[in-house]
Design a protein around this motif. Structure first.
Motif, mmCIF file in Angstrom:
data_model
loop_
_atom_site.group_PDB
_atom_site.id
_atom_site.type_symbol
_atom_site.label_atom_id
_atom_site.label_comp_id
_atom_site.label_asym_id
_atom_site.label_seq_id
_atom_site.Cartn_x
_atom_site.Cartn_y
_atom_site.Cartn_z
ATOM 1 N N SER A 64 0.659 -1.275 -0.059
ATOM 2 C CA SER A 64 0.091 0.068 0.077
ATOM 3 C C SER A 64 0.875 1.131 -0.086
ATOM 4 N N GLY A 65 1.955 1.264 0.709
ATOM 5 C CA GLY A 65 2.983 2.497 0.870
ATOM 6 C C GLY A 65 3.636 2.479 -0.575
ATOM 7 N N GLY A 66 4.077 1.641 -1.170
ATOM 8 C CA GLY A 66 4.644 1.753 -2.492
ATOM 9 C C GLY A 66 3.583 1.847 -3.640
ATOM 10 N N TYR A 67 2.444 1.603 -3.650
ATOM 11 C CA TYR A 67 1.385 2.052 -4.738
ATOM 12 C C TYR A 67 1.113 3.293 -4.273
ATOM 13 N N ALA A 68 0.858 3.957 -3.020
ATOM 14 C CA ALA A 68 0.632 5.292 -2.611
ATOM 15 C C ALA A 68 1.764 6.070 -3.408
ATOM 16 N N LEU A 69 2.849 5.699 -3.347
ATOM 17 C CA LEU A 69 4.001 6.765 -3.934
ATOM 18 C C LEU A 69 3.815 6.492 -5.277
ATOM 19 N N ILE A 70 3.785 5.537 -5.881
ATOM 20 C CA ILE A 70 3.906 5.423 -7.413
ATOM 21 C C ILE A 70 2.399 6.153 -8.140
ATOM 22 N N ALA A 71 1.395 6.031 -7.282
ATOM 23 C CA ALA A 71 0.198 6.743 -7.747
ATOM 24 C C ALA A 71 0.235 8.151 -7.615
ATOM 25 N N PHE A 72 0.721 8.468 -6.279
ATOM 26 C CA PHE A 72 1.115 9.995 -6.494
ATOM 27 C C PHE A 72 1.857 10.641 -7.713
ATOM 28 N N VAL A 73 3.099 9.963 -7.646
ATOM 29 C CA VAL A 73 3.854 10.435 -8.785
ATOM 30 C C VAL A 73 3.176 10.329 -10.305
ATOM 31 N N SER A 74 2.405 8.991 -10.492
ATOM 32 C CA SER A 74 1.685 9.275 -11.675
ATOM 33 C C SER A 74 0.407 9.843 -12.026
ATOM 34 N N SER A 75 0.237 10.609 -10.852
ATOM 35 C CA SER A 75 -1.296 11.251 -10.780
ATOM 36 C C SER A 75 -0.930 12.823 -11.611
ATOM 37 N N TRP A 76 0.417 13.007 -11.384
ATOM 38 C CA TRP A 76 0.758 14.419 -11.936
ATOM 39 C C TRP A 76 1.212 14.299 -13.538
ATOM 40 N N VAL A 77 1.434 12.971 -13.711
ATOM 41 C CA VAL A 77 1.584 12.713 -15.369
ATOM 42 C C VAL A 77 0.170 12.642 -16.243
ATOM 43 N N LYS A 78 0.193 13.708 -16.984
ATOM 44 C CA LYS A 78 -1.302 14.077 -17.762
ATOM 45 C C LYS A 78 -1.642 12.848 -18.468
ATOM 46 N N ARG A 79 -0.502 12.227 -19.303
ATOM 47 C CA ARG A 79 -1.251 11.011 -20.023
ATOM 48 C C ARG A 79 -1.782 9.679 -18.910
ATOM 49 N N LEU A 80 -1.196 9.580 -17.953
ATOM 50 C CA LEU A 80 -1.692 8.561 -17.265
ATOM 51 C C LEU A 80 -3.023 8.881 -16.345
ATOM 52 N N MET A 81 -3.334 10.034 -16.147
ATOM 53 C CA MET A 81 -4.526 10.609 -15.553
ATOM 54 C C MET A 81 -5.834 10.341 -16.258
ATOM 55 N N ASN A 82 -5.568 10.160 -17.329
ATOM 56 C CA ASN A 82 -6.722 9.588 -18.280
ATOM 57 C C ASN A 82 -7.110 8.282 -18.235
ATOM 58 N N LYS A 83 -6.346 7.702 -17.524
ATOM 59 C CA LYS A 83 -6.484 6.024 -17.002
ATOM 60 C C LYS A 83 -7.427 6.092 -15.629
ATOM 61 N N ALA A 84 -8.243 6.798 -15.318
ATOM 62 C CA ALA A 84 -8.766 6.808 -14.053
ATOM 63 C C ALA A 84 -9.370 5.537 -13.446
ATOM 64 N N TRP A 85 -9.714 4.811 -14.430
ATOM 65 C CA TRP A 85 -10.053 3.299 -14.000
ATOM 66 C C TRP A 85 -9.085 2.297 -13.435
ATOM 67 N N ILE A 86 -7.789 2.783 -13.681
ATOM 68 C CA ILE A 86 -6.754 1.843 -13.257
ATOM 69 C C ILE A 86 -6.465 2.223 -11.746
ATOM 70 N N PHE A 87 -6.691 3.570 -11.465
ATOM 71 C CA PHE A 87 -6.519 4.188 -10.211
ATOM 72 C C PHE A 87 -7.778 3.565 -9.411
ATOM 73 N N PHE A 88 -9.016 3.660 -10.092
ATOM 74 C CA PHE A 88 -10.251 3.112 -9.308
ATOM 75 C C PHE A 88 -9.967 1.646 -8.981
ATOM 76 N N VAL A 89 -9.266 0.781 -9.755
ATOM 77 C CA VAL A 89 -9.622 -0.667 -9.587
ATOM 78 C C VAL A 89 -8.371 -0.916 -8.421
ATOM 79 N N CYS A 90 -7.212 -0.179 -8.490
ATOM 80 C CA CYS A 90 -6.173 -0.387 -7.660
ATOM 81 C C CYS A 90 -6.444 0.346 -6.217
ATOM 82 N N ASP A 91 -7.179 1.441 -6.119
ATOM 83 C CA ASP A 91 -7.547 1.870 -4.912
ATOM 84 C C ASP A 91 -8.444 0.977 -4.354
#
Length: 178
Positions: A64-91
């Motif tokens: 969970s800590g590793g995922y939170a770090l990866i998700a934080f960094v990738s949430s500020w990358v515009k291309r990855l933010m368009n993949k909201a369903w990935i964050f939804f499933v992982c969260d």
């Protein structure tokens, strides 16, 4: 709110803040669990590796800590933010795993404080008070991280499901078919 010429929503700030909060909580939970041990002259040494539930907690906390770090960094990358369903499933997955950890830790604490007379287990906290005290602290820290992931799963669900139109009502279906 404007950051680097780009408008940032309040929801994104809350999302990022919660992900940042989870990282030190995970580190604290890991440190408390991995360093939790106590010697007893009569019963011997008790440490996290003696209990499978705590091994599970360590694994899920690290994930969970590793995922939170990866998700934080990738949430500020515009291309990855368009993949909201990935964050939804992982969260969702991480939140459910953390619920399982809280349940596992709660069971360990219950047995440590109360024992189980049916299988002749006596309570252990009178002999291992420091160990049990740290388990209580671990439970609190892990529960706060769980609350953060619960809110994160709500935010990611909101982001995913606001991208779709609501389902048609039966009256709207009748109008469309005629």
């Amino acid at each position: 709110m404007l950051i680097l010429g780009e408008e940032v929503s309040t929801l994104k700030v809350v999302d990022s803040s919660l992900r940042l909060i989870v990282i030190p909580l995970s580190i604290a939970s890991l440190w408390l669990t991995l360093t939790n041990h106590q010697e007893n002259e009569i019963y011997g040494r008790l440490e996290f590796s003696n209990l499978k539930g705590l091994k599970f907690l360590v694994s899920i906390t690290a994930i969970s800590g590793g995922y939170a770090l990866i998700a934080f960094v990738s949430s500020w990358v515009k291309r990855l933010m368009n993949k909201a369903w990935i964050f939804f499933v992982c969260d969702q997955v991480v939140a459910y795993l953390m619920v399982a950890c809280v349940g596992s830790l709660g069971e360990i604490l219950y047995l440590a404080y109360n024992g189980n007379q049916k299988v002749t287990w006596s309570e252990a906290c009178s002999s291992y008070g420091k160990f049990c005290g740290r388990l209580n602290l671990i439970l609190v820290v892990h529960f706060i991280a769980l609350i953060c992931f619960f809110v994160l799963s709500l935010i990611s669900a909101f982001r995913v499901f606001t991208r779709f139109d609501p389902p048609l009502s039966s009256k709207e279906v009748e109008v469309e078919t005629t």
